[in-house]
Structure formats: C-alpha cells, structure tokens
Design a protein around this motif. Structure first.
Motif, PDB file in Angstrom:
ATOM      1  N   HIS A  18     -35.140 114.276  13.612  1.00 23.91           N
ATOM      2  CA  HIS A  18     -36.104 114.992  12.780  1.00 23.91           C
ATOM      3  C   HIS A  18     -36.635 116.232  13.498  1.00 23.91           C
ATOM      4  O   HIS A  18     -36.710 117.324  12.909  1.00 23.91           O
ATOM      5  CB  HIS A  18     -37.273 114.071  12.426  1.00 23.91           C
ATOM      6  CG  HIS A  18     -36.888 112.918  11.557  1.00 23.91           C
ATOM      7  ND1 HIS A  18     -37.730 111.860  11.296  1.00 23.91           N
ATOM      8  CD2 HIS A  18     -35.746 112.645  10.882  1.00 23.91           C
ATOM      9  CE1 HIS A  18     -37.125 110.993  10.513  1.00 23.91           C
ATOM     10  NE2 HIS A  18     -35.924 111.445  10.250  1.00 23.91           N
ATOM     11  N   ARG A  19     -36.995 116.077  14.774  1.00 23.20           N
ATOM     12  CA  ARG A  19     -37.558 117.214  15.503  1.00 23.20           C
ATOM     13  C   ARG A  19     -36.513 118.297  15.731  1.00 23.20           C
ATOM     14  O   ARG A  19     -36.825 119.504  15.676  1.00 23.20           O
ATOM     15  CB  ARG A  19     -38.143 116.744  16.836  1.00 23.20           C
ATOM     16  CG  ARG A  19     -39.306 115.771  16.668  1.00 23.20           C
ATOM     17  CD  ARG A  19     -40.098 115.598  17.961  1.00 23.20           C
ATOM     18  NE  ARG A  19     -39.319 115.105  19.078  1.00 23.20           N
ATOM     19  CZ  ARG A  19     -39.069 113.818  19.333  1.00 23.20           C
ATOM     20  NH1 ARG A  19     -39.539 112.869  18.522  1.00 23.20           N
ATOM     21  NH2 ARG A  19     -38.365 113.449  20.388  1.00 23.20           N
TER      22      ARG A  19
ATOM     23  N   VAL B 227     -33.952 119.013  13.792  1.00 17.68           N
ATOM     24  CA  VAL B 227     -33.746 119.727  12.521  1.00 17.68           C
ATOM     25  C   VAL B 227     -34.890 120.704  12.281  1.00 17.68           C
ATOM     26  O   VAL B 227     -34.665 121.864  11.893  1.00 17.68           O
ATOM     27  CB  VAL B 227     -33.614 118.735  11.353  1.00 17.68           C
ATOM     28  CG1 VAL B 227     -33.642 119.467  10.008  1.00 17.68           C
ATOM     29  CG2 VAL B 227     -32.318 117.939  11.481  1.00 17.68           C
ATOM     30  N   ARG B 228     -36.110 120.276  12.528  1.00 19.56           N
ATOM     31  CA  ARG B 228     -37.253 121.185  12.325  1.00 19.56           C
ATOM     32  C   ARG B 228     -37.174 122.378  13.287  1.00 19.56           C
ATOM     33  O   ARG B 228     -37.498 123.511  12.906  1.00 19.56           O
ATOM     34  CB  ARG B 228     -38.562 120.420  12.490  1.00 19.56           C
ATOM     35  CG  ARG B 228     -38.854 119.474  11.325  1.00 19.56           C
ATOM     36  CD  ARG B 228     -40.281 118.987  11.335  1.00 19.56           C
ATOM     37  NE  ARG B 228     -40.550 118.061  12.420  1.00 19.56           N
ATOM     38  CZ  ARG B 228     -40.434 116.745  12.339  1.00 19.56           C
ATOM     39  NH1 ARG B 228     -40.052 116.179  11.198  1.00 19.56           N
ATOM     40  NH2 ARG B 228     -40.721 115.967  13.373  1.00 19.56           N
TER      41      ARG B 228
ATOM     42  N   LEU C 178     -34.628 124.766  11.884  1.00 16.90           N
ATOM     43  CA  LEU C 178     -35.210 125.480  10.746  1.00 16.90           C
ATOM     44  C   LEU C 178     -36.116 126.606  11.229  1.00 16.90           C
ATOM     45  O   LEU C 178     -36.113 127.705  10.671  1.00 16.90           O
ATOM     46  CB  LEU C 178     -35.980 124.509   9.854  1.00 16.90           C
ATOM     47  CG  LEU C 178     -35.128 123.539   9.030  1.00 16.90           C
ATOM     48  CD1 LEU C 178     -35.979 122.373   8.531  1.00 16.90           C
ATOM     49  CD2 LEU C 178     -34.462 124.253   7.856  1.00 16.90           C
ATOM     50  N   ASP C 179     -36.874 126.338  12.278  1.00 20.57           N
ATOM     51  CA  ASP C 179     -37.743 127.375  12.845  1.00 20.57           C
ATOM     52  C   ASP C 179     -36.935 128.547  13.393  1.00 20.57           C
ATOM     53  O   ASP C 179     -37.452 129.667  13.488  1.00 20.57           O
ATOM     54  CB  ASP C 179     -38.612 126.795  13.961  1.00 20.57           C
ATOM     55  CG  ASP C 179     -39.703 125.876  13.445  1.00 20.57           C
ATOM     56  OD1 ASP C 179     -39.991 125.902  12.229  1.00 20.57           O
ATOM     57  OD2 ASP C 179     -40.266 125.111  14.254  1.00 20.57           O
TER      58      ASP C 179
ATOM     59  N   ARG D 112     -30.324 127.460   8.019  1.00 21.08           N
ATOM     60  CA  ARG D 112     -30.514 126.887   6.687  1.00 21.08           C
ATOM     61  C   ARG D 112     -29.301 126.079   6.207  1.00 21.08           C
ATOM     62  O   ARG D 112     -29.221 125.706   5.033  1.00 21.08           O
ATOM     63  CB  ARG D 112     -30.807 128.006   5.675  1.00 21.08           C
ATOM     64  CG  ARG D 112     -32.131 128.739   5.921  1.00 21.08           C
ATOM     65  CD  ARG D 112     -33.319 127.806   5.727  1.00 21.08           C
ATOM     66  NE  ARG D 112     -34.598 128.468   5.884  1.00 21.08           N
ATOM     67  CZ  ARG D 112     -35.286 128.543   7.025  1.00 21.08           C
ATOM     68  NH1 ARG D 112     -34.767 128.002   8.131  1.00 21.08           N
ATOM     69  NH2 ARG D 112     -36.441 129.151   7.079  1.00 21.08           N
TER      70      ARG D 112
ATOM     71  N   ILE E 249     -35.762 117.056   4.950  1.00 21.17           N
ATOM     72  CA  ILE E 249     -36.518 117.875   5.891  1.00 21.17           C
ATOM     73  C   ILE E 249     -36.244 119.357   5.622  1.00 21.17           C
ATOM     74  O   ILE E 249     -37.167 120.179   5.564  1.00 21.17           O
ATOM     75  CB  ILE E 249     -36.148 117.514   7.335  1.00 21.17           C
ATOM     76  CG1 ILE E 249     -36.503 116.055   7.632  1.00 21.17           C
ATOM     77  CG2 ILE E 249     -36.836 118.442   8.331  1.00 21.17           C
ATOM     78  CD1 ILE E 249     -35.962 115.536   8.950  1.00 21.17           C
ATOM     79  N   ALA E 250     -34.972 119.692   5.440  1.00 20.75           N
ATOM     80  CA  ALA E 250     -34.596 121.096   5.256  1.00 20.75           C
ATOM     81  C   ALA E 250     -35.133 121.659   3.944  1.00 20.75           C
ATOM     82  O   ALA E 250     -35.610 122.807   3.894  1.00 20.75           O
ATOM     83  CB  ALA E 250     -33.077 121.234   5.312  1.00 20.75           C
TER      84      ALA E 250
ATOM     85  N   ARG F  65     -37.779 120.963   2.382  1.00 18.67           N
ATOM     86  CA  ARG F  65     -39.218 121.246   2.405  1.00 18.67           C
ATOM     87  C   ARG F  65     -39.478 122.670   2.868  1.00 18.67           C
ATOM     88  O   ARG F  65     -40.474 123.284   2.497  1.00 18.67           O
ATOM     89  CB  ARG F  65     -39.930 120.255   3.330  1.00 18.67           C
ATOM     90  CG  ARG F  65     -39.955 118.831   2.822  1.00 18.67           C
ATOM     91  CD  ARG F  65     -40.896 117.966   3.653  1.00 18.67           C
ATOM     92  NE  ARG F  65     -40.592 116.553   3.454  1.00 18.67           N
ATOM     93  CZ  ARG F  65     -40.079 115.746   4.373  1.00 18.67           C
ATOM     94  NH1 ARG F  65     -39.836 116.224   5.582  1.00 18.67           N
ATOM     95  NH2 ARG F  65     -39.831 114.488   4.113  1.00 18.67           N
ATOM     96  N   VAL F  66     -38.595 123.177   3.710  1.00 23.10           N
ATOM     97  CA  VAL F  66     -38.719 124.544   4.215  1.00 23.10           C
ATOM     98  C   VAL F  66     -38.033 125.536   3.284  1.00 23.10           C
ATOM     99  O   VAL F  66     -38.549 126.614   3.001  1.00 23.10           O
ATOM    100  CB  VAL F  66     -38.136 124.634   5.639  1.00 23.10           C
ATOM    101  CG1 VAL F  66     -38.123 126.073   6.145  1.00 23.10           C
ATOM    102  CG2 VAL F  66     -38.935 123.742   6.581  1.00 23.10           C
TER     103      VAL F  66
ATOM    104  N   GLU G 177     -44.347 115.643  19.352  1.00 24.70           N
ATOM    105  CA  GLU G 177     -45.423 116.242  18.577  1.00 24.70           C
ATOM    106  C   GLU G 177     -46.792 115.865  19.120  1.00 24.70           C
ATOM    107  O   GLU G 177     -47.780 116.534  18.836  1.00 24.70           O
ATOM    108  CB  GLU G 177     -45.275 115.835  17.108  1.00 24.70           C
ATOM    109  CG  GLU G 177     -43.997 116.401  16.496  1.00 24.70           C
ATOM    110  CD  GLU G 177     -43.769 115.949  15.079  1.00 24.70           C
ATOM    111  OE1 GLU G 177     -44.562 115.116  14.591  1.00 24.70           O
ATOM    112  OE2 GLU G 177     -42.806 116.429  14.454  1.00 24.70           O
TER     113      GLU G 177
END
Length: 268
Positions: free
Chosen positions: A61-62, A64-65, A68-69, A73, A91-92, A94-95, A246
């Motif tokens: 999860h982290r 992938v985030r 995305l940052d 995409r 997760i993707a 949502r962005v 996090e």
C-alpha cells in the motif's frame, strides 16, 4: 471435497497454494481446506505469520502511494494474489479515477476472483501468467491495451520473486521486466528471508515445498542484487515495517521479525 462455485475447473484441490494460504492469513475466504491446513502448519512454525503477511501487504500500500506521489498512473502487479482490502486499483483510483492496473498471477483462483471484482472496471484487468514468462506478460494484448510502456509504470513484485528458484534466473527475469519500462518507472520488491529468524522462517520455507511455488529465501545482499541498475529510493532496502512507515506505531519493537526485505528502485 466439493468444488465451490467460484473455483475454476482446473484447480487441483489436493495441493495447497501459497496465494490461497496468504488469503487465509489475511482473513479471506477464497481458500480450500488443503490451503488452510498448510497455512496452519506454517503458523505452527511461524506463530506470528499473520502479522508478517499484513506487514508485507501494508508495504504494498505504501509503495503504491509513493509511486502515485511520483506521478505514476499505471501499474503492473505481478504475483498479485487473491484480492483483499486495499487492492492496487482501489488505492490508485482514489488519486486518479483513470489510473490503470494489470494484475498477474499464476493461481487460477486469484485470477478468477480478480476477474469478478474487475468486471465493471475497464481500467483494470487480471491475467493468468507466470513471472518466468516476462515477455508473455509485457506483450499480452491486455497489457498493451492498458499500459503505455513509453510512460512510467509502477512494477510491483511483492512477495513473488522468492517463488523463482535460482535455476530459473530470477535476477535476469526481474531485469527483463524493468528494462522494458520507461525511465521514471519504479520497481517495488518484497522478499522473504531467514536472516533474522533462521529456524522459524527456515521451517516455513521448507513447508512451502508442498506447493506449486516453493520459497527460496535469500539474504540481504542477494535481495539487494535485484535492484542492480536501479536507483534505490530512501530508506533503501529495509525490513518491511521500516519502509516509510506512517507512524512509529507501525514499526513495532522488532521490525526484523517481519522477515521481509523490501525496497523501491527507480529507473533513470
């Protein structure tokens, strides 16, 4: 045993699957008694195996985030397993609702269940394929339909490379995948090791010999070699809870007990 209606006809109900055992460890329901028995035996050897599986999932999860940052995409998730809470496309999207994901797994249950979940999602697809066939994955019509390999891709190899034995050239396979991607692409790898818990994790690795995808545990230096040619992003190759946690509570007192080395490399 009776075959559930969600199980494809080509499933061998007499042999456990690591993907379905992983589903059991994470609290899922797409597994058979043979998988649960294997999972319980593995938990007897490694009592906190559920925590190990969750820590590995949280790294995904982290990672992938993070990608995305970085503006990525589109994602290629090989060894994606049976879908559970927090899938890559969730997760993707949502962005960016237009984010695209190709899931790949060798387990027919994982792919069949993924296909059900993705039936109404045109920007995500699941393929039944093997990491040992990188060109078949990259050249698959669905991969080509969804992913533009001339643009950065997030390549996710989470808890899968250790399923490739040395004789199948895992280092060459990983390199063939990321060298096909555009500069700016990122590669996330998590890999089991016996470095911190040789007796417990060694017993678990030996048990995996009963499955279609037995585990080859590797040392830190051996896992680091998968990133050769890539720029490792901070904090480098670390225990799974230590990769960009996090909060301090996510790390715990003994991150080494999670027994996975993880890292993200960037192609320049």
């Amino acid at each position: 045993m009776e075959r559930p209606d969600w199980a494809p006809d080509n499933i061998d109900l007499s042999r456990p699957s690591v993907a379905r055992a992983y589903d059991y460890w994470l609290g899922g329901s797409h597994n058979f008694e043979v998988d649960r028995e294997f999972a319980r035996q593995a938990m007897a050897a490694v009592p906190d195996l559920r925590l190990v599986a969750r820590a590995n999932r949280e790294f995904l999860h982290r990672a992938v985030r993070f990608m995305l940052d970085q503006g990525i995409r589109q994602f290629l998730d090989i060894g994606s397993g049976i879908p559970t809470v927090g899938n890559v496309h969730e997760i993707a999207e949502r962005v960016d609702p237009d984010a695209r994901v190709v899931y790949v797994d060798i387990d027919p249950v994982a792919v069949a269940h993924s296909e059900q979940i993705l039936a109404d999602r045109p920007n995500a697809v699941a393929l039944l394929e093997d990491l040992r066939h990188p060109e078949a994955i990259l050249d698959h019509p669905e991969t080509r339909r969804l992913l533009d390999l001339d643009q950065p891709v997030g390549l996710l190899l989470v808890s899968v490379v250790h399923a490739i034995p040395d004789q199948d050239d895992p280092y060459g396979l990983v390199k063939r995948l990321w060298t096909a991607l555009a500069p700016g692409s990122c590669v996330a790898i998590s890999h089991v090791t016996t470095d911190s818990r040789p007796d417990e994790m060694g017993a678990g690795a030996r048990l995996s010999g009963r499955t279609q995808t037995p585990v080859t545990a590797r040392t830190r230096s051996e896992v680091a070699a998968f990133f050769t040619g890539l720029d490792l992003v901070e904090p480098g190759l670390v225990w799974s809870p230590l990769w960009r946690p996090e909060s301090p509570a996510d790390v715990g007192e003994h991150p080494e007990r999670m027994s996975f080395y993880v890292g993200v490399g960037r192609r320049t």
